[in-house]
Enzyme design. Structure first.
Site, mmCIF file in Angstrom:
data_model
loop_
_atom_site.group_PDB
_atom_site.id
_atom_site.type_symbol
_atom_site.label_atom_id
_atom_site.label_comp_id
_atom_site.label_asym_id
_atom_site.label_seq_id
_atom_site.Cartn_x
_atom_site.Cartn_y
_atom_site.Cartn_z
ATOM 1 N N ASN A 9 -3.109 -3.904 -1.037
ATOM 2 C CA ASN A 9 -2.621 -2.550 -0.564
ATOM 3 C C ASN A 9 -1.413 -2.083 0.066
ATOM 4 O O ASN A 9 -1.471 -1.829 1.789
ATOM 5 C CB ASN A 9 -3.596 -1.607 0.148
ATOM 6 C CG ASN A 9 -3.516 -0.055 0.790
ATOM 7 O OD1 ASN A 9 -2.069 0.697 0.059
ATOM 8 N ND2 ASN A 9 -3.918 0.674 1.319
ATOM 9 N N TRP A 10 0.505 -2.594 -0.333
ATOM 10 C CA TRP A 10 1.655 -2.211 0.996
ATOM 11 C C TRP A 10 1.639 -0.309 1.960
ATOM 12 O O TRP A 10 1.921 -0.910 2.270
ATOM 13 C CB TRP A 10 2.346 -2.340 -0.243
ATOM 14 C CG TRP A 10 2.714 -3.947 -1.125
ATOM 15 C CD1 TRP A 10 1.453 -4.969 -1.638
ATOM 16 C CD2 TRP A 10 3.586 -4.557 -1.993
ATOM 17 N NE1 TRP A 10 1.730 -5.811 -1.576
ATOM 18 C CE2 TRP A 10 2.751 -5.127 -2.094
ATOM 19 C CE3 TRP A 10 4.950 -4.102 -2.012
ATOM 20 C CZ2 TRP A 10 3.666 -6.652 -3.314
ATOM 21 C CZ3 TRP A 10 5.128 -4.446 -2.488
ATOM 22 C CH2 TRP A 10 5.219 -6.278 -3.772
ATOM 23 N N LYS A 11 0.994 0.179 0.991
ATOM 24 C CA LYS A 11 1.020 1.568 1.860
ATOM 25 C C LYS A 11 2.054 1.724 1.998
ATOM 26 O O LYS A 11 2.639 1.717 0.877
ATOM 27 C CB LYS A 11 0.806 1.148 3.977
ATOM 28 C CG LYS A 11 -1.180 0.286 3.325
ATOM 29 C CD LYS A 11 -1.319 0.802 4.538
ATOM 30 C CE LYS A 11 -2.874 0.188 5.219
ATOM 31 N NZ LYS A 11 -4.333 -0.205 5.696
ATOM 32 N N HIS A 97 -8.934 6.362 -0.176
ATOM 33 C CA HIS A 97 -8.493 5.725 1.219
ATOM 34 C C HIS A 97 -8.687 6.609 2.628
ATOM 35 O O HIS A 97 -8.225 7.635 2.512
ATOM 36 C CB HIS A 97 -7.124 4.961 0.825
ATOM 37 C CG HIS A 97 -6.879 3.843 2.174
ATOM 38 N ND1 HIS A 97 -6.857 4.271 3.687
ATOM 39 C CD2 HIS A 97 -7.286 2.438 1.896
ATOM 40 C CE1 HIS A 97 -6.680 3.449 4.131
ATOM 41 N NE2 HIS A 97 -6.857 2.507 3.211
ATOM 42 N N GLU A 99 -7.174 6.280 4.577
ATOM 43 C CA GLU A 99 -5.906 7.042 5.717
ATOM 44 C C GLU A 99 -5.881 8.323 4.201
ATOM 45 O O GLU A 99 -5.375 9.106 4.906
ATOM 46 C CB GLU A 99 -4.745 6.603 5.031
ATOM 47 C CG GLU A 99 -4.603 5.069 6.231
ATOM 48 C CD GLU A 99 -4.257 3.505 5.892
ATOM 49 O OE1 GLU A 99 -3.397 3.234 5.258
ATOM 50 O OE2 GLU A 99 -4.741 2.758 7.167
ATOM 51 N N GLU A 164 -14.591 -0.001 3.231
ATOM 52 C CA GLU A 164 -13.635 -0.192 4.369
ATOM 53 C C GLU A 164 -14.205 0.635 5.249
ATOM 54 O O GLU A 164 -14.150 1.770 5.765
ATOM 55 C CB GLU A 164 -12.017 0.552 3.714
ATOM 56 C CG GLU A 164 -11.485 -0.166 2.517
ATOM 57 C CD GLU A 164 -10.160 -0.294 2.486
ATOM 58 O OE1 GLU A 164 -9.476 -1.421 2.627
ATOM 59 O OE2 GLU A 164 -9.813 0.477 2.375
ATOM 60 N N GLY A 170 -6.917 -1.588 9.570
ATOM 61 C CA GLY A 170 -5.412 -2.758 10.618
ATOM 62 C C GLY A 170 -5.922 -2.924 12.001
ATOM 63 O O GLY A 170 -4.426 -2.408 12.965
ATOM 64 N N SER A 210 -8.438 -5.725 7.939
ATOM 65 C CA SER A 210 -8.587 -6.457 8.189
ATOM 66 C C SER A 210 -8.935 -7.894 7.753
ATOM 67 O O SER A 210 -9.503 -8.570 8.696
ATOM 68 C CB SER A 210 -8.631 -6.768 9.911
ATOM 69 O OG SER A 210 -8.451 -4.990 10.631
ATOM 70 N N GLY A 231 -4.835 -4.690 3.205
ATOM 71 C CA GLY A 231 -3.584 -3.949 3.922
ATOM 72 C C GLY A 231 -2.262 -4.923 4.166
ATOM 73 O O GLY A 231 -1.856 -5.778 3.195
ATOM 74 N N GLY A 232 -2.497 -5.040 5.720
ATOM 75 C CA GLY A 232 -1.569 -5.990 6.097
ATOM 76 C C GLY A 232 -0.751 -7.344 5.767
ATOM 77 O O GLY A 232 -0.491 -7.444 4.953
HETATM 78 C C1 PEP Z 1 -6.828 -1.700 3.717
HETATM 79 O O1 PEP Z 1 -5.426 -0.436 4.264
HETATM 80 O O2 PEP Z 1 -7.125 -0.652 2.982
HETATM 81 C C2 PEP Z 1 -7.021 -2.228 5.020
HETATM 82 C C3 PEP Z 1 -8.149 -2.602 4.271
HETATM 83 O O3 PEP Z 1 -5.988 -2.504 5.603
HETATM 84 P P1 PEP Z 1 -5.821 -3.606 7.336
HETATM 85 O O4 PEP Z 1 -6.096 -5.102 5.908
HETATM 86 O O5 PEP Z 1 -4.313 -3.729 7.357
HETATM 87 O O6 PEP Z 1 -7.054 -3.993 7.637
#
Ligand code: PEP
Length: 251
Positions: A9-11, A97, A99, A164, A170, A210, A231-232
């Site tokens: 997920n590049w956000k 998600h 967010e 999640e 994040g 994470s 994500g990251g």
């Molecule tokens: C996400 O945005 O779905 C996510 C899990 O982010 P991260 O891996 O950065 O925690």
């Protein structure tokens, strides 16, 4: 046996050049033959979907999106339809998600409507659920997830679920393997109750929050973990590939 799915997920990250470089690196390394163990997916920002699709062409890395509108088309300024996403080559769409639930006030009912739109367009929704820190500390994590699933899941169609924990996204914090094991087993049980054991077993339940190369092996070896939503670490080709290298047949 259902294969683990490693989804990036590049956000709201990357620009055209960096997106092309990142997607190109993944396409080169994963190649047309794909991976013996897992499936790969990247979800770039909307405007970069065509460019990333070109960079991935001929590789086994699938293309996805981070959201869509629940309506087929119409007067919805700034939104994107599932029909457009499928026309651009997307196979999956992330919906609900945390967010988006937090930043845009998305309810379970809206998440369900979006998931139904994704299915109607011929794609697979990745439906996200997860508790906040306060909900976990109050001992309500599984009740919150049960309620989110009850309201967000369509009655039929192939879906992917992403667990999640909001406090792990994040932040560098991850749920303990025991917590992941308990929540994934609970989700599997809820799916079995609602849809029957076969569909529960066939439904991938991703863990997200994470996920990094150094914790991927332990997380991906946890029972009922059907892959990772990253994500990251998905913004770094080497880190993302290293996470996928830890994939295994769904335990
Ligand atoms: C996400 O945005 O779905 C996510 C899990 O982010 P991260 O891996 O950065 O925690």
């Amino acid at each position: 046996m259902t294969r683990q799915l490693i989804a990036g997920n590049w956000k709201m990250n990357t620009l055209p050049e960096s997106a092309a470089v990142l997607a190109g690196a993944l396409a080169d390394r994963i190649g047309a033959g794909g991976d013996a163990v897992c499936d790969w997916l990247v979800c770039p920002p909307f405007p970069l979907i065509p460019l990333v699709g070109e960079a991935l062409a001929g590789s086994a890395v699938a293309l996805g999106a981070q959201d869509c509108h629940s309506a087929e088309a119409g007067a919805h300024t700034g939104d994107t339809s599932a029909a457009l996403l499928v026309a651009l080559g997307c196979a999956h769409v992330i919906v609900g998600h945390s967010e988006r639930r937090a930043d845009h006030g998305e309810s379970d009912a809206l998440v369900r409507a979006k998931a139904e739109a994704v299915l109607a367009a011929g794609m697979t929704p990745i439906i996200c659920v997860g508790e906040t820190r306060a909900e976990r500390d109050a001992g309500r994590a599984e009740a919150v997830i049960e309620s989110q699933l009850g309201g967000s899941l369509p009655d039929e169609g192939e879906i992917v679920i992403a667990y999640e924990p909001v406090w792990a996204i994040g932040t560098g914090l991850t749920a303990t393997p025991e917590d992941v094991r308990a929540v994934h087993a609970a989700i599997h049980g809820l799916l079995a109750d609602r849809f029957g054991p076969d569909k529960a077993t066939a439904t991938r339940i991703l863990y997200g929050g994470s996920v990094k190369p150094d914790n991927a092996a332990e997380l991906l070896a946890t029972p009922h973990v059907g892959g990772a939503l990253v994500g990251g670490a998905s913004l770094d080709a080497e880190a993302f590939l290293a996470i996928g290298a830890a994939a295994r047949p769904i335990p």
